[in-house]
Write a protein that holds these residues in place. Structure first.
Motif, mmCIF file in Angstrom:
data_model
loop_
_atom_site.group_PDB
_atom_site.id
_atom_site.type_symbol
_atom_site.label_atom_id
_atom_site.label_comp_id
_atom_site.label_asym_id
_atom_site.label_seq_id
_atom_site.Cartn_x
_atom_site.Cartn_y
_atom_site.Cartn_z
ATOM 1 N N ILE A 183 0.828 -1.208 0.000
ATOM 2 C CA ILE A 183 0.000 0.000 0.000
ATOM 3 C C ILE A 183 0.860 1.254 0.000
ATOM 4 O O ILE A 183 0.360 2.365 -0.167
ATOM 5 C CB ILE A 183 -0.977 0.026 1.205
ATOM 6 C CG1 ILE A 183 -0.212 0.140 2.525
ATOM 7 C CG2 ILE A 183 -1.893 -1.176 1.186
ATOM 8 C CD1 ILE A 183 -1.116 0.387 3.719
ATOM 9 N N ARG A 184 2.150 1.069 0.166
ATOM 10 C CA ARG A 184 3.061 2.216 0.159
ATOM 11 C C ARG A 184 3.890 2.281 -1.117
ATOM 12 O O ARG A 184 4.092 3.365 -1.671
ATOM 13 C CB ARG A 184 3.978 2.132 1.372
ATOM 14 C CG ARG A 184 4.813 3.362 1.595
ATOM 15 C CD ARG A 184 5.411 3.356 2.973
ATOM 16 N NE ARG A 184 6.131 4.586 3.253
ATOM 17 C CZ ARG A 184 6.616 4.919 4.441
ATOM 18 N NH1 ARG A 184 6.446 4.106 5.457
ATOM 19 N NH2 ARG A 184 7.253 6.046 4.612
ATOM 20 N N TYR A 225 -2.438 -2.146 -13.920
ATOM 21 C CA TYR A 225 -3.216 -3.329 -14.298
ATOM 22 C C TYR A 225 -2.696 -4.576 -13.577
ATOM 23 O O TYR A 225 -3.481 -5.351 -13.014
ATOM 24 C CB TYR A 225 -3.160 -3.529 -15.818
ATOM 25 C CG TYR A 225 -3.783 -4.823 -16.261
ATOM 26 C CD1 TYR A 225 -5.165 -4.973 -16.311
ATOM 27 C CD2 TYR A 225 -2.980 -5.909 -16.625
ATOM 28 C CE1 TYR A 225 -5.742 -6.182 -16.708
ATOM 29 C CE2 TYR A 225 -3.546 -7.111 -17.022
ATOM 30 C CZ TYR A 225 -4.929 -7.246 -17.061
ATOM 31 O OH TYR A 225 -5.489 -8.446 -17.449
ATOM 32 N N MET A 226 -1.385 -4.744 -13.577
ATOM 33 C CA MET A 226 -0.803 -5.910 -12.916
ATOM 34 C C MET A 226 -1.013 -5.864 -11.405
ATOM 35 O O MET A 226 -1.313 -6.883 -10.768
ATOM 36 C CB MET A 226 0.695 -5.989 -13.231
ATOM 37 C CG MET A 226 1.015 -6.387 -14.655
ATOM 38 S SD MET A 226 2.792 -6.630 -14.893
ATOM 39 C CE MET A 226 3.100 -8.011 -13.789
ATOM 40 N N PHE A 227 -0.848 -4.684 -10.831
ATOM 41 C CA PHE A 227 -1.041 -4.496 -9.391
ATOM 42 C C PHE A 227 -2.466 -4.896 -9.005
ATOM 43 O O PHE A 227 -2.693 -5.683 -8.071
ATOM 44 C CB PHE A 227 -0.764 -3.031 -9.051
ATOM 45 C CG PHE A 227 -0.687 -2.721 -7.578
ATOM 46 C CD1 PHE A 227 -0.863 -3.702 -6.604
ATOM 47 C CD2 PHE A 227 -0.444 -1.411 -7.158
ATOM 48 C CE1 PHE A 227 -0.792 -3.393 -5.247
ATOM 49 C CE2 PHE A 227 -0.372 -1.096 -5.802
ATOM 50 C CZ PHE A 227 -0.556 -2.085 -4.851
ATOM 51 N N PHE A 228 -3.451 -4.380 -9.737
ATOM 52 C CA PHE A 228 -4.841 -4.687 -9.442
ATOM 53 C C PHE A 228 -5.153 -6.166 -9.659
ATOM 54 O O PHE A 228 -5.874 -6.789 -8.866
ATOM 55 C CB PHE A 228 -5.760 -3.831 -10.318
ATOM 56 C CG PHE A 228 -7.209 -4.169 -10.153
ATOM 57 C CD1 PHE A 228 -7.904 -3.771 -9.013
ATOM 58 C CD2 PHE A 228 -7.878 -4.899 -11.131
ATOM 59 C CE1 PHE A 228 -9.245 -4.105 -8.847
ATOM 60 C CE2 PHE A 228 -9.220 -5.236 -10.971
ATOM 61 C CZ PHE A 228 -9.906 -4.824 -9.826
ATOM 62 N N LYS A 229 -4.607 -6.742 -10.716
ATOM 63 C CA LYS A 229 -4.888 -8.133 -11.044
ATOM 64 C C LYS A 229 -4.340 -9.083 -9.981
ATOM 65 O O LYS A 229 -4.989 -10.069 -9.620
ATOM 66 C CB LYS A 229 -4.265 -8.471 -12.408
ATOM 67 C CG LYS A 229 -4.587 -9.879 -12.901
ATOM 68 C CD LYS A 229 -4.007 -10.116 -14.287
ATOM 69 C CE LYS A 229 -4.327 -11.518 -14.789
ATOM 70 N NZ LYS A 229 -3.740 -11.758 -16.137
ATOM 71 N N GLN A 230 -3.150 -8.795 -9.473
ATOM 72 C CA GLN A 230 -2.507 -9.690 -8.504
ATOM 73 C C GLN A 230 -2.903 -9.402 -7.059
ATOM 74 O O GLN A 230 -2.972 -10.324 -6.240
ATOM 75 C CB GLN A 230 -0.987 -9.595 -8.655
ATOM 76 C CG GLN A 230 -0.468 -10.085 -9.998
ATOM 77 C CD GLN A 230 1.040 -10.085 -10.079
ATOM 78 O OE1 GLN A 230 1.731 -10.150 -9.055
ATOM 79 N NE2 GLN A 230 1.587 -9.993 -11.285
ATOM 80 N N HIS A 231 -3.162 -8.132 -6.732
ATOM 81 C CA HIS A 231 -3.496 -7.771 -5.338
ATOM 82 C C HIS A 231 -4.624 -6.730 -5.334
ATOM 83 O O HIS A 231 -4.388 -5.564 -4.999
ATOM 84 C CB HIS A 231 -2.268 -7.188 -4.631
ATOM 85 C CG HIS A 231 -1.056 -8.058 -4.677
ATOM 86 N ND1 HIS A 231 -0.898 -9.174 -3.881
ATOM 87 C CD2 HIS A 231 0.077 -7.955 -5.431
ATOM 88 C CE1 HIS A 231 0.272 -9.726 -4.133
ATOM 89 N NE2 HIS A 231 0.880 -9.012 -5.072
ATOM 90 N N TYR A 238 -4.126 1.238 -1.747
ATOM 91 C CA TYR A 238 -3.050 2.093 -2.274
ATOM 92 C C TYR A 238 -3.653 3.313 -2.963
ATOM 93 O O TYR A 238 -3.210 4.450 -2.739
ATOM 94 C CB TYR A 238 -2.200 1.286 -3.261
ATOM 95 C CG TYR A 238 -1.165 2.088 -4.015
ATOM 96 C CD1 TYR A 238 0.116 2.275 -3.506
ATOM 97 C CD2 TYR A 238 -1.477 2.668 -5.250
ATOM 98 C CE1 TYR A 238 1.057 3.031 -4.194
ATOM 99 C CE2 TYR A 238 -0.537 3.421 -5.949
ATOM 100 C CZ TYR A 238 0.728 3.591 -5.419
ATOM 101 O OH TYR A 238 1.657 4.329 -6.113
ATOM 102 N N GLN A 239 -4.685 3.085 -3.789
ATOM 103 C CA GLN A 239 -5.322 4.168 -4.524
ATOM 104 C C GLN A 239 -6.018 5.157 -3.588
ATOM 105 O O GLN A 239 -5.952 6.366 -3.787
ATOM 106 C CB GLN A 239 -6.340 3.603 -5.519
ATOM 107 C CG GLN A 239 -5.715 3.097 -6.799
ATOM 108 C CD GLN A 239 -5.054 4.239 -7.568
ATOM 109 O OE1 GLN A 239 -3.832 4.358 -7.568
ATOM 110 N NE2 GLN A 239 -5.843 5.080 -8.199
ATOM 111 N N LEU A 246 -3.289 13.466 -2.488
ATOM 112 C CA LEU A 246 -3.600 14.531 -3.433
ATOM 113 C C LEU A 246 -4.504 15.577 -2.779
ATOM 114 O O LEU A 246 -4.314 16.790 -2.987
ATOM 115 C CB LEU A 246 -4.277 13.945 -4.676
ATOM 116 C CG LEU A 246 -4.592 14.924 -5.813
ATOM 117 C CD1 LEU A 246 -3.310 15.550 -6.337
ATOM 118 C CD2 LEU A 246 -5.333 14.206 -6.945
ATOM 119 N N PHE A 247 -5.440 15.101 -1.975
ATOM 120 C CA PHE A 247 -6.346 16.009 -1.269
ATOM 121 C C PHE A 247 -5.564 16.919 -0.327
ATOM 122 O O PHE A 247 -5.800 18.130 -0.261
ATOM 123 C CB PHE A 247 -7.378 15.186 -0.489
ATOM 124 C CG PHE A 247 -8.280 16.017 0.378
ATOM 125 C CD1 PHE A 247 -9.338 16.730 -0.172
ATOM 126 C CD2 PHE A 247 -8.068 16.096 1.752
ATOM 127 C CE1 PHE A 247 -10.173 17.505 0.633
ATOM 128 C CE2 PHE A 247 -8.899 16.861 2.553
ATOM 129 C CZ PHE A 247 -9.952 17.575 1.998
#
Length: 288
Positions: A183-184, A225-231, A238-239, A246-247
């Motif tokens: 997540i970091r 895409y790979m990050f989301f697909k695997q975890h 993380y997002q 950003l806020f």
């Protein structure tokens, strides 16, 4: 050295004459003045401090003789019964002292203070302020055999000691706490993996050229895409943290307060923004 052209008799006479010479040596004594203030001192050091300790300097100049040998053994108490620093209340001990004296010889500069400053920093800062990579590097450096192996690997791989320490610390951090690491640093990890593959890099380069887009943009898109697909769960978290970062950055007053907090705790601004963003996400989860 004696000249080689001296005969034995002359050399002996020279030595005898030298031995009769009188030389000046300092002779120190401690004065006793009850009006002088003696500070309470805590000393953390290695064996070199025994020269000072055994000379009676602390006993005569300080109000106490507290010496934590390698930040482990507690003297002078250890003389009568084994006593270790992990048995003490660190906060009480340091706040009772006027001065903390850290002494280290050159051979221990790589570990400097035997983690005392890190212990104090942790003691006086919020629980959420943690730097896992720094802690892992500290663990490696504090273990002589382990540190030696890392230095050997650095030499074999053509890396600097700092780079080799970072590689090993990152591997440990990711292995022991995958969720916290991802997540970091999750997106950066996949970007590095993709760009490190010659075949994948060529494929992404061709795609970027075909779509007339920057390579970095295509690389990040593929990494997401790979990050989301695997975890998927780690990616969502993380997002969410990135959105909070950003806020914070877009809110001038909030951003300034976070920067001030970073300065207060001697923390890197980017790290403090991450900590605050993560706290915001965790608070939202707690309210669900």
């Amino acid at each position: 050295p004696l000249r080689t052209d001296y005969d034995g008799g002359k050399a002996l006479n020279l030595l005898i004459n030298i031995s009769k010479e009188k030389f000046a040596y300092p002779y120190y004594v401690f004065g006793h003045d009850s009006s002088r203030y003696k500070p309470k001192v805590l000393v953390i050091g290695d064996s070199f401090y025994w020269n000072i300790f055994n000379a009676g300097i602390p006993n005569n100049l300080f109000a106490n003789e507290a010496f934590w040998y390698y930040n482990r053994k507690v003297y002078p108490e250890f003389y009568t019964h084994p006593k270790y620093t992990n048995e003490l209340n660190l906060k009480e001990e340091v706040e009772q002292k006027d001065l903390i004296f850290i002494m280290v010889t050159e051979r221990f500069l790589n570990i400097f203070d035997w983690k005392l400053i890190d212990q104090l920093y942790s003691l006086y800062t919020p629980e959420y302020i943690k730097e896992p990579l720094y802690d892992k590097i500290n663990d490696i450096v504090s273990a002589p055999e382990w540190f030696g192996n890392v230095l050997k690997k650095a030499l074999a791989r053509g890396l600097t000691p700092g780079q080799a320490l970072f590689v090993d610390a990152t591997y440990m951090y990711r292995s022991e706490n995958t969720y916290d690491y991802m997540i970091r640093y999750g997106l950066g990890l996949f970007e590095k993996q993709l760009s490190g593959s010659r075949i994948t890099r060529r494929r992404l380069t061709e795609k970027a050229q075909k779509e007339n887009r920057p390579f970095d943009e295509v690389l990040t898109e593929e990494a997401r895409y790979m990050f989301f697909k695997q975890h998927p769960d780690m990616y969502r978290q993380y997002q969410r943290i990135k959105e909070k970062e950003l806020f914070i950055s877009n809110d001038a007053a909030l951003h300034d307060s976070v920067i001030m907090l970073a300065e207060k705790y001697y923390c890197k601004p980017a790290h403090m923004i991450f900590y605050q963003a993560r706290l915001m996400v965790e608070e939202e989860d707690a309210l669900k």
